[in-house]
Design an enzyme around this catalytic site. Structure first.
Site, PDB file in Angstrom:
ATOM      1  N   CYS A  78      31.036  53.943  38.091  1.00 20.84           N
ATOM      2  CA  CYS A  78      30.099  52.470  37.197  1.00 20.84           C
ATOM      3  C   CYS A  78      30.462  52.860  35.783  1.00 20.84           C
ATOM      4  CB  CYS A  78      28.668  52.647  37.473  1.00 20.84           C
ATOM      5  SG  CYS A  78      27.813  51.104  36.998  1.00 20.84           S
ATOM      6  N   CYS A 225      31.249  44.063  35.984  1.00 19.70           N
ATOM      7  CA  CYS A 225      31.633  45.207  36.645  1.00 19.70           C
ATOM      8  C   CYS A 225      32.701  45.923  35.945  1.00 19.70           C
ATOM      9  CB  CYS A 225      32.127  44.896  38.004  1.00 19.70           C
ATOM     10  SG  CYS A 225      32.432  46.523  38.912  1.00 19.70           S
TER      11      CYS A 225
END
Length: 289
Positions: A78, A225
């Site tokens: 992430c 993202c």
């Protein structure tokens, strides 16, 4: 040994991608899926990803980081969350060069300020078995996958890559012209992706800029993202649609992605701290610090 009755958390965001950082170092606690989902359901603590910090496994690293989606599932990378973790560590230690270990490997983080945090996201993996895909594709710059009629597909011929987690990128003229909220779940769970996939629509706006929208695996539509921005950047460069350094514009803001000649992906962007608190380890009740 730290306080095992409670642990510190920070509510943060990276370009609107909601992040919770849970510092479990010294507690010996590992969150399970039920506990992660319970934290996500806590008022003020909804998150897209939770970054759980555990005591280091490798010398020279700040922590081993487990990364969870709000449904309790674990992921390998992430980018936005890693920037948030790096920002906190730089603030607390005074160091600007830091290392964190995840399931995807050791990540280097450089912090020049809250708006300029660079994460080395590692090397992209393009082999079909490394993404992974359920069948062999010799060239993953374009795989056989489409939505819609065979003779007039709505979306088709995406690129695929693993940048710590699997991504598929469809090249379109306008990222807003498609109902990604409807297509996303179908594509995420397509049989070609045995580990499911993050699904992006990418629009090349110049040799150095890309617009991007992403349906994130287990999280849905997201404002930003980081790993998807990395995926789009390296796939675009690989197809010679852009150069090796691009600005990726997401609904939440911009990230600068550089795919170095040494085959590393460098992602630069901001992180924002919203508030800090403590959570009782047994009840998961939150108390504002």
């Amino acid at each position: 040994m730290g306080d095992t009755a409670s642990f510190k958390i920070a509510k943060m965001n990276g370009l609107g991608n909601e992040i919770v950082v849970a510092d479990l170092r010294g507690t010996g606690k590992v969150l399970n899926a039920r506990e992660v989902s319970a934290i996500a359901a806590t008022p003020r603590l909804h998150f897209d990803q939770l970054m759980a910090l555990h005591k280091p496994r490798s010398p020279g690293t700040e922590a081993f980081v487990r990364i969870y989606n709000s449904d309790g599932s674990e992921v390998g990378a992430c980018g936005n969350g890693t920037r948030c973790v790096g920002f906190l560590a730089a603030r607390d230690t005074g160091r600007t060069a830091l290392k964190f270990e995840t399931a995807a490997g050791v990540l280097d983080v450089s912090v020049k300020g809250a708006d300029q945090i660079t994460v080395d996201m590692g090397e992209p993996r393009f082999g079909w078995q490394d993404i992974p895909l359920a069948e062999e594709f010799r060239d993953t710059r374009m795989i056989e996958l489409q939505i819609g009629p065979i003779d007039d597909p709505v979306l088709h011929s995406p690129s695929a890559v693993n940048v710590g987690n699997p991504h598929v990128v469809f090249w379109v003229d306008d990222v807003d012209a498609y109902d990604l909220g409807r297509f996303g779940p179908l594509l995420e769970n397509h049989p070609i992706f045995p580990d499911r996939a993050n699904v992006s629509l990418a629009q090349i706006t110049s040799p150095s800029s890309i617009r991007l929208r992403t349906w994130e695996r287990s999280a849905g539509l997201t404002r930003a993202c980081g790993s998807a921005a990395c995926a789009a950047a390296v796939c675009a460069a690989r197809k010679k649609l852009t150069g090796r350094t691009v600005t990726v514009s997401l609904p939440g803001g911009d990230l600068v992605i550089e795919w170095t000649e040494g085959n590393r992906i460098l992602m630069t962007g901001p992180a924002e701290l919203e508030f800090e608190a403590r959570i009782d380890a047994a009840s998961l009740a939150m108390s504002v610090a």
